[in-house]
Design an enzyme around this catalytic site. Structure first.
Site, PDB file in Angstrom:
ATOM      1  N   CYS A   1       0.843  -1.193   0.000  1.00  0.00           N
ATOM      2  CA  CYS A   1       0.000   0.000   0.000  1.00  0.00           C
ATOM      3  C   CYS A   1       0.879   1.244   0.000  1.00  0.00           C
ATOM      4  O   CYS A   1       2.110   1.155   0.036  1.00  0.00           O
ATOM      5  CB  CYS A   1      -0.941   0.016   1.205  1.00  0.00           C
ATOM      6  SG  CYS A   1      -0.074   0.194   2.786  1.00  0.00           S
TER       7      CYS A   1
ATOM      8  N   CYS B   1       3.519   1.667   2.607  1.00  0.00           N
ATOM      9  CA  CYS B   1       4.786   0.961   2.329  1.00  0.00           C
ATOM     10  C   CYS B   1       5.692   1.825   1.461  1.00  0.00           C
ATOM     11  O   CYS B   1       6.885   1.994   1.754  1.00  0.00           O
ATOM     12  CB  CYS B   1       4.512  -0.357   1.606  1.00  0.00           C
ATOM     13  SG  CYS B   1       3.480  -1.517   2.499  1.00  0.00           S
TER      14      CYS B   1
ATOM     15  N   ASP C   1       7.655  29.043 -31.288  1.00  0.00           N
ATOM     16  CA  ASP C   1       8.652  29.449 -32.264  1.00  0.00           C
ATOM     17  C   ASP C   1       7.987  29.366 -33.645  1.00  0.00           C
ATOM     18  O   ASP C   1       7.034  28.604 -33.824  1.00  0.00           O
ATOM     19  CB  ASP C   1       9.859  28.500 -32.178  1.00  0.00           C
ATOM     20  CG  ASP C   1      10.909  28.819 -33.217  1.00  0.00           C
ATOM     21  OD1 ASP C   1      11.176  30.012 -33.437  1.00  0.00           O
ATOM     22  OD2 ASP C   1      11.455  27.872 -33.801  1.00  0.00           O
TER      23      ASP C   1
ATOM     24  N   ASP D   1      12.056  23.964 -31.238  1.00  0.00           N
ATOM     25  CA  ASP D   1      12.754  22.823 -31.826  1.00  0.00           C
ATOM     26  C   ASP D   1      13.633  22.089 -30.833  1.00  0.00           C
ATOM     27  O   ASP D   1      14.223  21.063 -31.150  1.00  0.00           O
ATOM     28  CB  ASP D   1      13.579  23.251 -33.045  1.00  0.00           C
ATOM     29  CG  ASP D   1      14.666  24.251 -32.692  1.00  0.00           C
ATOM     30  OD1 ASP D   1      14.982  24.401 -31.491  1.00  0.00           O
ATOM     31  OD2 ASP D   1      15.211  24.875 -33.604  1.00  0.00           O
TER      32      ASP D   1
ATOM     33  N   ASP E   1      16.028  26.738 -29.205  1.00  0.00           N
ATOM     34  CA  ASP E   1      15.112  27.296 -28.215  1.00  0.00           C
ATOM     35  C   ASP E   1      15.321  26.715 -26.819  1.00  0.00           C
ATOM     36  O   ASP E   1      14.459  26.851 -25.955  1.00  0.00           O
ATOM     37  CB  ASP E   1      13.659  27.055 -28.648  1.00  0.00           C
ATOM     38  CG  ASP E   1      13.345  27.693 -29.982  1.00  0.00           C
ATOM     39  OD1 ASP E   1      13.746  28.852 -30.166  1.00  0.00           O
ATOM     40  OD2 ASP E   1      12.738  27.044 -30.833  1.00  0.00           O
TER      41      ASP E   1
END
Length: 949
Positions: free
Chosen positions: A13, A16, A456, A654, A658
Site C-alpha cells: 500500500c 509501504c 517558435d 525545436d 530554443d
C-alpha cells in the site's frame, strides 16, 4: 549525480511506498528518491562518491522490504538472480493466483461448516444427515469449532505475508495495509481459539449455555474470508494494473530482436545487443531497422509510423538517416550503424516513457502525506471503537470485538496510493502511443494548468524549409524563368536559392548552365548564361545594375504583405520575372491554433522575422499576439515576462535553438521528429512535428488530472463513509452495522474501482484521426506537403471518386500553388463536375462528374485558364451495384495492425473502399460485388488477426 532505477518487493500500500521513500531519502548523498507503488519500483538520484547502490538496497531491506537494481545495476540482491520488473510482476501474479485458488479451496468447506444452518434456513439447501450428526448441536461444538480451525490454518499459512509483514511493520512503528488485514484476521482466529477453550470449560462444568453462546459466535470463517477476499481484490487489481503497461510493451515489441550484419563479406544474423557502431547492416524489404544509422547502399521507402506517427512512407536514399524500429518497405538497403543498443531512438523513447510512468506528480504528495498517518489512525480508531462499545455502550465483548475488526479491514490505504500512479502510467502510455512523449508526472500535471502557449515560428508553425510559392514571368514563359533562375542560384548556398534549385530539379527545368558566377553579399548573385549577363536578388542589386523596378513595386509589396520573400530576376536591360519564396505554414498549424483558442489558451508567436512578415502569418493563422525580430537568446526573456504577469507558460520549439526558453517555461515542448528528441531541454517531445500533438498533450493532461481527482475523491469518500459505518455509528438509530467479511470485500473493491477508473484513459482520443481511410484518402493539394503526399501514396481510384464518371487530365504549365488553385476553380465550375483534385507534382487533375464531359469541353476550360491539356483518359462508368459490410476483428493492437488490416482488405478482388476503426475493433468494407464471409475470414487470418463471425 547518478540516476538509477530499483525494483522494490514486499510493498502492499502507499504506507509501504512512503516508508521506503523516507528510508532512502534519509541517506547522505541521496538527492531524491521516488517510489512508485504501481510499478513496484524506485527512481533514485544519488552521489556515487557518498552513497553506493548497495547502501540504498540495504536501507530498503532495513525498512522491511526487498530491493534490487533494475536491469543494468552493478549489484544484485543477495542470493537472487537479476530479474526485470516485468519478470517480477509475472512471478508475483503466478504466486498470487496459486495462493488465491487454494485459499478458496479451503475456504468453501469452512463456510459450509460454519453457516450450514443458515444455508438451510435462508435458501432451503438441505444438510446431509451424516453432516448434522458430526457437526450440528451443542454436543458437537468442539468438533464444529476445531474443524474450522484446522481448515483455516492452510489459508493463513498461504497468506502468511499479511501477518509477517503486517506485524513486523507494526512493531517497527510503521504499520501498513498488511498490518490492518493481519491484525483483523489474526484477531478473529485467536478469538475462535479462545472460544474453543471456553466451550471446553463449559462442557466440563456442565454449563451448556456457555457452550451455546460461544459456538454461535465463532469468527474462524471471518479469519479465512478476510484474507481470501483481499487476495481476490489484489489479484483483480494486479490484472488491471498490468493493462497500464501495454504502451511500453508495444514499444518494446516494435524493437527488432535480430540484425543481419555484413562482416568480412559474410552475412551473419546476430542479436541486436551485439551490434556495434560502424557495423554494416543488411535490411531487406519488410524488415525492421535495428539501429539508428545512415544508408550506405540502395534506395527504399521507410514506414516511420512507429516513431513519428506519419502513415505515409518516406523515400530514402544513400546518405539519408534511418531510425531504429522503423520498417523498410520496398528496397534492399545497407546501413552503417551510428547508434546501437540503449543509444537508439526506440530505446531512448522506451526509457523516457518508463521513467515518466514511474514518476510522481505533485498532486500525489497529498495522498502520500495522508497515507503516512492513515494506518496508525485506523488502528487507533478501531481500538477506541471497541472500547467505547464495550465500556460505554455496554454491549457484549463479541459485538465490540466484531466492530473493531470491521474498522480494521474496511479501511483502504491502497486506493489512496493507486489513485495517482495508475492514471499517470495510463496517461503517459497513451501519449507514447500517439507520438507524445512526456518526461514526468510533474510535466503531465503542469500541462493541464497552461493558459499561454508561446511558439517558435520556423520549424514549429512553419515547415522550416523555404519553398517556391509564386512564379511571375514578365518576359518569356514560366519555364524559361525557372530555368534561368535555377542556373543563377546553383552556385549560391543561401536557403532561398536552394528552394529555387530544388523546385527546378523537381520539374526537370535545370538545363541551363551559368558561368562567371559572382555572389554579391547582401544583394544577390550575378552570372552569364548563353553569353548574356543575368542578375538575381533584391531591389538594391537592381538599382546598382540600373534596372528599373518601379513597375513591379505593387507586386513586391503584395508578396511581402503575404509574408513571402520576392526574388527579382533580370537580364542586363530589364526585369524578366519574380519568384516568391516562403517558409510555408504546416497544414495543421491553423487548426491547432484555433483549437488552443477554443480551450481558452492564448497563443503567442516569437519570430526573428521582420514585423511585416510576422504580421502576414498572424493574419493568416489568426494568432492573437506576435512578437517579431526576436533573437534566439532573447526568447527566454519574453517567457519570463509572461510568467511575471502570472501566466502558466508552455514553450513549443525545436528543442535546440530554443533550449533556454524551453527550460525557462513552465512546460517545454520540443517539436521535431528524427533521432534528436531534445530530451534534455524539454518536458515533452512531439515526435510528429505537428502542433496538433501539442493540443493533444494538454488535452491529455487535463483528462489525466481529472481522472486523478476522481480517483482521490472516491478513495477519500470511501474511507470517510465506510470507517464510521464500520464503527457502528448508524447502529443505535437504524440497526446498521458491517460484518468484517463485508468490510474486507468492500476494501478490495475500492482499489479495483480506482484502477478500472484510471483505465478509462485508454479510450482517450487525440486531436489526430487514427482512421486509416482518412490517412490514405486523396489529400488536398493546396499545399506543397499535400501534393508531395499525393505523389508518394497513390490513392485507389474508387476510394477517392464517389461520382459515376472519372477523368484523369494531363495538364502542362502549372508552376505553383496559385496554378493549382486556378485549375481547381475552373474545373469545379464546369457543369456536371462534382469534385476535382489537382496534383502539381504529377501535372495532372483527377475529376469526378455525374455525367459525361467531352475532351473538347475540358480543353476549352483549361486553355482559357492559361494552361495546356495534354491528355484525357476515357471516361469510366463505375458499377452501380455495391456491397457494404462491417467486419468485427480481434487482435488489432496499434496503428501498425490497423494499416496491416486495411492493406490486406483493400487488396481483395472487388473491394473498392476500406475504413478500419482501431478503437472499435472493426472494418467497414465497400465492394463492387458480393464477397463471402469465408473469403474475408481467410484474408484476415492470413494477416495474423481473427474475424469475429
Amino acid at each position: 549525480m547518478k540516476h538509477e532505477k530499483f525494483n522494490i518487493t514486499g510493498m502492499s500500500c502507499s504506507a509501504c511506498s512512503s516508508r521506503v521513500e523516507k528510508a532512502v531519502n534519509k541517506l547522505d548523498g541521496i538527492d531524491k528518491a521516488s517510489v512508485n507503488l504501481l510499478t513496484n519500483s524506485m527512481q533514485a538520484s544519488y552521489d556515487e562518491n557518498v552513497v553506493s547502490e548497495q547502501d540504498i538496497i540495504q536501507a530498503v531491506v532495513d525498512a522491511g522490504y526487498g530491493a534490487s537494481p533494475a536491469e543494468g545495476g552493478s549489484q544484485k540482491q543477495a542470493g537472487a538472480p537479476q530479474k526485470s520488473a516485468s519478470d517480477i510482476a509475472k512471478e508475483e501474479m503466478k504466486s498470487m493466483k496459486h495462493r488465491l485458488i487454494w485459499s478458496i479451496v479451503f475456504l468453501i468447506p469452512v463456510m459450509y461448516i460454519a453457516m450450514h444452518h443458515m444455508f438451510y434456513e435462508w435458501f432451503g439447501i438441505p444438510v446431509p444427515e451424516g453432516f448434522q450428526y458430526v457437526f450440528h448441536g451443542d454436543e458437537n461444538a468442539i468438533t464444529f469449532a476445531f474443524t474450522q480451525f484446522l481448515l483455516i490454518l492452510p489459508i493463513m499459512y498461504l497468506n502468511r505475508k499479511y501477518y509477517v509483514n503486517g506485524f513486523r511493520n507494526l512493531f517497527q512503528g510503521a504499520p501498513n495495509m498488511d498490518s490492518l488485514v493481519g491484525m483483523g484476521s489474526m484477531a478473529a482466529a485467536l478469538y475462535g481459539v479462545f472460544a474453543i477453550f471456553r466451550m471446553s470449560w463449559g462442557m466440563g462444568h456442565g454449563d451448556w449455555a456457555l457452550v451455546a453462546q460461544y459456538s454461535t459466535n465463532l469468527y474462524f470463517e471471518s479469519a479465512g474470508m478476510i484474507v481470501t477476499l483481499i487476495d481476490i481484490g489484489k489479484y483483480l487489481e494486479a490484472r488491471a494494473k498490468g493493462k497500464t503497461s501495454t504502451a511500453i510493451e508495444k514499444l518494446m515489441d516494435l524493437a527488432p530482436k535480430q540484425a543481419t550484419v555484413l562482416r568480412n563479406g559474410v552475412e551473419t544474423v546476430i542479436p541486436v545487443e551485439d551490434l556495434v557502431v560502424g557495423d554494416e547492416i543488411v535490411i531487406r524489404p519488410g524488415e525492421s531497422i535495428p539501429a539508428d544509422g545512415i544508408i550506405s547502399e540502395g534506395t527504399t521507402s521507410v514506414d516511420e509510423a512507429a516513431i513519428t506517427g506519419e502513415s505515409i512512407p518516406v523515400e530514402k536514399q544513400v546518405g539519408d538517416k534511418v531510425t531504429s524500429a522503423t520498417i523498410n518497405k520496398t528496397g534492399f538497403i545497407h546501413i552503417t550503424a551510428r547508434r546501437v543498443g540503449d543509444d537508439t531512438t526506440i530505446s531512448q523513447i522506451i526509457k523516457l516513457v518508463d521513467e515518466a510512468s514511474a514518476s510522481k506528480a505533485p498532486i500525489a504528495k497529498m495522498a502520500d502525506t495522508i497515507s503516512g498517518y492513515f494506518v496508525p489512525a485506523v488502528i487507533t480508531i478501531a481500538i477506541i471503537t471497541g472500547l467505547i462499545w464495550y465500556f460505554v455502550m455496554g454491549v457484549d465483548a463479541e459485538f465490540a470485538f466484531s466492530t473493531a475488526i470491521s474498522v480494521l479491514v474496511i479501511s483502504c490505504p491502497c486506493a489512496l496510493g493507486l489513485a495517482t500512479p495508475v492514471a499517470i502510467m495510463v496517461g503517459t502510455g497513451k501519449g507514447a502511443e500517439n507520438g507524445i512523449l512526456i518526461k514526468s508526472g510533474e510535466a503531465l500535471e503542469t500541462a493541464h494548468a497552461i493558459d499561454t502557449v508561446v511558439m517558435d515560428k520556423t520549424g514549429t508553425i512553419t515547415e522550416g524549409r523555404p519553398k517556391v510559392t509564386d512564379i511571375l514571368p514578365l518576359k518569356g514563359t514560366k519555364e524559361d524563368l525557372v530555368a534561368i533562375a535555377a542556373a543563377l542560384e546553383k552556385g549560391s548556398e543561401h536557403p532561398l536559392a536552394e528552394a529555387i534549385t530544388t523546385y527546378a530539379g523537381d520539374h526537370q527545368l535545370t538545363g541551363r548552365t551559368a558561368s562567371d558566377f559572382k555572389a554579391l553579399f547582401g544583394r544577390g548573385v550575378q552570372a552569364v548564361i548563353d553569353g548574356k549577363t543575368y542578375y538575381a536578388g533584391n531591389t538594391r542589386l537592381m538599382d546598382e545594375a540600373h534596372i528599373d523596378t518601379k513597375a513591379i513595386t505593387a507586386s513586391l509589396n503584395a508578396l511581402a504583405d503575404d509574408g513571402k520573400t520576392p526574388l527579382l530576376f533580370a537580364d542586363d536591360k530589364e526585369i524578366i520575372g519574380i519568384i516568391a519564396v516562403a517558409d510555408v505554414e504546416k497544414e495543421t498549424s491553423a487548426e491547432a491554433i484555433a483549437d488552443f483558442a477554443k480551450m481558452g489558451i492564448n497563443v503567442v508567436m516569437l519570430t526573428g522575422d521582420n514585423q511585416r512578415t510576422a504580421e502576414a502569418i498572424r493574419q493568416r493563422l489568426h494568432i492573437p499576439q506576435v512578437i517579431a525580430g526576436v533573437l534566439p537568446q532573447d526568447k527566454e526573456k519574453h517567457i519570463a515576462a509572461l510568467q511575471a504577469e502570472g501566466h502558466k507558460v508552455a514553450m513549443i520549439g525545436d528543442g535546440i535553438n530554443d533550449a533556454p526558453a524551453l527550460a525557462k517555461a513552465d512546460l517545454g515542448m520540443a517539436i521535431g521528429a528524427g533521432t534528436d528528441v531534445a530530451i534534455e531541454s524539454a518536458d515533452a517531445v512531439l515526435m510528429r512535428s505537428d502542433l496538433l500533438d501539442a493540443v493533444s498533450a494538454i488535452r491529455l493532461s487535463k483528462a489525466v488530472i481529472k481522472n486523478i481527482k476522481e480517483n482521490l475523491f472516491w478513495a477519500f469518500f470511501y474511507n470517510v463513509i465506510c470507517i464510521p459505518l464500520a464503527a457502528g455509528v448508524l447502529y443505535p438509530a437504524f440497526g446498521i452495522r458491517l460484518n468484517p467479511m463485508i468490510g474486507a470485500a468492500a476494501m478490495s473493491l475500492s482499489s479495483f474501482t480506482v484502477c478500472m477508473n484510471a483505465l478509462r484513459l485508454r479510450f482517450f482520443k487525440t486531436t489526430h484521426s487514427t482512421d486509416v481511410s482518412r490517412e490514405t484518402s486523396a489529400p488536398e493539394t493546396s499545399s506543397p506537403k499535400a501534393a508531395q503526399a499525393a505523389t508518394q501514396t497513390p490513392v485507389p481510384e474508387v476510394a477517392a471518386v464517389p461520382a459515376p464518371y472519372h477523368y484523369t487530365l494531363s495538364i502542362e504549365g502549372m508552376m505553383c500553388q496559385h496554378c493549382v488553385a486556378t485549375v481547381t476553380k475552373v474545373l469545379k465550375a464546369m457543369d456536371g463536375v462534382t469534385d476535382a483534385v489537382v496534383d502539381l507534382d504529377g501535372q495532372k487533375a483527377d475529376v469526378s462528374a455525374d455525367k459525361a464531359i467531352s475532351a473538347e469541353d475540358f480543353k476549352k476550360v483549361i486553355t482559357t485558364a492559361g494552361y495546356t491539356l495534354q491528355n484525357l483518359t476515357t471516361p469510366k462508368k463505375e458499377e452501380d451495384e455495391t456491397m457494404e459490410k462491417t467486419l468485427k476483428i480481434e487482435g488489432m493492437m496499434c496503428q501498425h495492425c490497423q494499416k496491416h488490416v486495411h492493406d490486406a482488405l483493400a487488396a481483395m478482388d472487388g473491394v473498392t473502399a476500406v475504413t478500419v476503426d482501431l478503437e472499435g475493433k472493426k472494418a467497414d468494407v465497400t465492394a463492387s460485388k458480393d464477397i463471402p464471409t469465408e473469403a474475408f475470414a481467410k484474408v484476415i487470418a492470413d494477416a495474423g488477426y481473427e474475424l469475429v463471425k
